[in-house]
Design an enzyme around this catalytic site. Sequence first.
Site, PDB file in Angstrom:
ATOM      1  N   ASP A 222       5.554   0.162   2.699  1.00 17.83           N
ATOM      2  CA  ASP A 222       5.587   1.624   2.766  1.00 17.83           C
ATOM      3  C   ASP A 222       6.760   2.073   3.657  1.00 17.83           C
ATOM      4  O   ASP A 222       6.992   1.486   4.720  1.00 17.83           O
ATOM      5  CB  ASP A 222       4.256   2.100   3.362  1.00 17.83           C
ATOM      6  CG  ASP A 222       4.098   3.598   3.357  1.00 17.83           C
ATOM      7  OD1 ASP A 222       3.986   4.171   2.262  1.00 17.83           O
ATOM      8  OD2 ASP A 222       4.073   4.202   4.452  1.00 17.83           O
ATOM      9  N   GLU A 281       9.470   0.345  -0.698  1.00 16.72           N
ATOM     10  CA  GLU A 281       9.403   1.771  -1.014  1.00 16.72           C
ATOM     11  C   GLU A 281      10.521   2.417  -0.204  1.00 16.72           C
ATOM     12  O   GLU A 281      10.350   2.712   0.980  1.00 16.72           O
ATOM     13  CB  GLU A 281       8.050   2.377  -0.628  1.00 16.72           C
ATOM     14  CG  GLU A 281       7.905   3.804  -1.150  1.00 16.72           C
ATOM     15  CD  GLU A 281       7.483   4.845  -0.140  1.00 16.72           C
ATOM     16  OE1 GLU A 281       7.237   5.984  -0.536  1.00 16.72           O
ATOM     17  OE2 GLU A 281       7.411   4.556   1.068  1.00 16.72           O
TER      18      GLU A 281
END
Length: 550
Positions: A222, A281
């Site tokens: 993330d 990401e």
Amino acid sequence: MTQPATTRATVPAPAGRPPRSAPGWWRDAVIYQVYVRSFADSDGDGTGDLPGVRQRLPHLAALGVDAVWLTPFYPSPQADGGYDVSDHRSVDPRLGELSDVRALVTEAHALGLRVLLDIVPNHTSDRHPWFRRALAGDPAARARYHFRTGRGERGALPPNDWESVFGGPAWSPVPGAPGLWYLHLFAPQQPDLDWRHPRVHEEFASVLRFWLDLGVDGFRFDVAHGMVKADGLPDIGAARQARLIGAQELPFFDQDGVHEIHRGWRRLLESYGPDRIGVAEAWTPTAERTARYVRADELHQAFNFHFLQTGWEAGELRQVIEESLAATAGVGAPSTWVLSHHDVVRARTRLGSLARARAAALLMLALPGSAYLYQGEELGLPEVAELPRAARRDPAFHRAPGTAAEGEQGMRDGCRVPLPWESDGPSFGFGPGGSWLPQPAAWGALSVRAQTGDPLSTLELYRTALQLRRLLPGLGDSAMEWLPAPAGVLAFSRPGLVCLLNTRDEAVCTAAPGELLLCSVPEESRDAMEAGAPADQLRIPANSCTWWAA
Ligand code: NOJ
């Protein structure tokens, strides 16, 4: 009439444990994102959970994907749907137990599916033991976050002008410590870690080992572009502030220093063998900047958000495909393709129609490299725009009421509405109780049950496309070649396949590239395409994608 081309579902999905040493499996893998809270609820509390995922794994095997990415299931106060983690080595009791992760990995492997977990390294929850100690004044704990004295008289103003991605200042005052602030690029309940501190590196290396030892196949990282901030935390000027999916150059995103972190993770992953992978990401301004995350000694894949952000226009699509392939080829990595995920408006709504979403799916699955599917995309689910205010959980919605963020980022609940599995029942089979976000009444007709076996359904289109993808040897990560095509149409060849995308709102006549394998338009057939077309040509339907055996 000949059989519609969407009925050719004849190849069973392969079953069996994925080979543990299959280096490069990810180069052309189709990876399915399970948003755990909204996938399947086993206990009727209205929230999806890991036992629910376990029960529904056969759906994913039958769909024909190669791997599953599970969004965070760790203990969390749920200030941001689990992306506020308070314990990285455990499972939120509302979502299951550690034994469920073990069993899920074993069961997925038995079905031929690999499992990726979501790691959140940019920030912790404000309830994480480290941050609690930091708030209590422990200097060692404070050094692991960004605590700063404010500006102005008695430090009453934030230390710099950075805005949170969810709206409002990126700094919150430390309770009981006038003039002191802490940094959070996302919600105040998600304080940013300071990755200059060696203890932060050690902790995440240990967390990765914990899950790799348990048998997972890799991680989605993330905010992989956010861990390092520019020295001195410089002001940026109000006009250039961030949004979640923004791709501006900013002193807190895509800093060169993040790549050293990714190199360390690559070494760690490789110490477990060549088949464990890391996915970034990373929102960056260009395909070249994204490709830096997948250099040979960094992560294996990065999401291609430039593709996702491209509109329904042939020229723009061709350009983003070319730029993506060139950038990743430059570093020896495969490209990835993605149309939907849990932070953006669902493709069907974003692209303007189900017809376009179905066509875009066939385009994506015909491209070289790896593709990411987001749960419900295979059902053609639309975005749910009308949600009661009280039901919304996206922190951005509540943090910036009445502002642009409410319209943009506040939309994230609309793509997270729990899946319909059955045609009727209290939550369309999502679970024995209700669902944490209300499902539209019309979703019964879009359920897995309603679509299974219907050759014209979006679910069967995805199944067939994924089966054909496995059948066509060499399709995966090999080259593509553009073919001449009329305006508004893209045509390209892959080994054994020609793909034709018509982005226009009207049919286009062109020469047949081969035998029709698959068409995104239900009930379309070669006979129908011949009708009304000049000799030796076919009428390619509006907003369609077709695959041809070549
Ligand atoms: C990206 C995740 O996909 C999103 O859901 C989350 O809000 C932010 N990172 C912060 O963790």
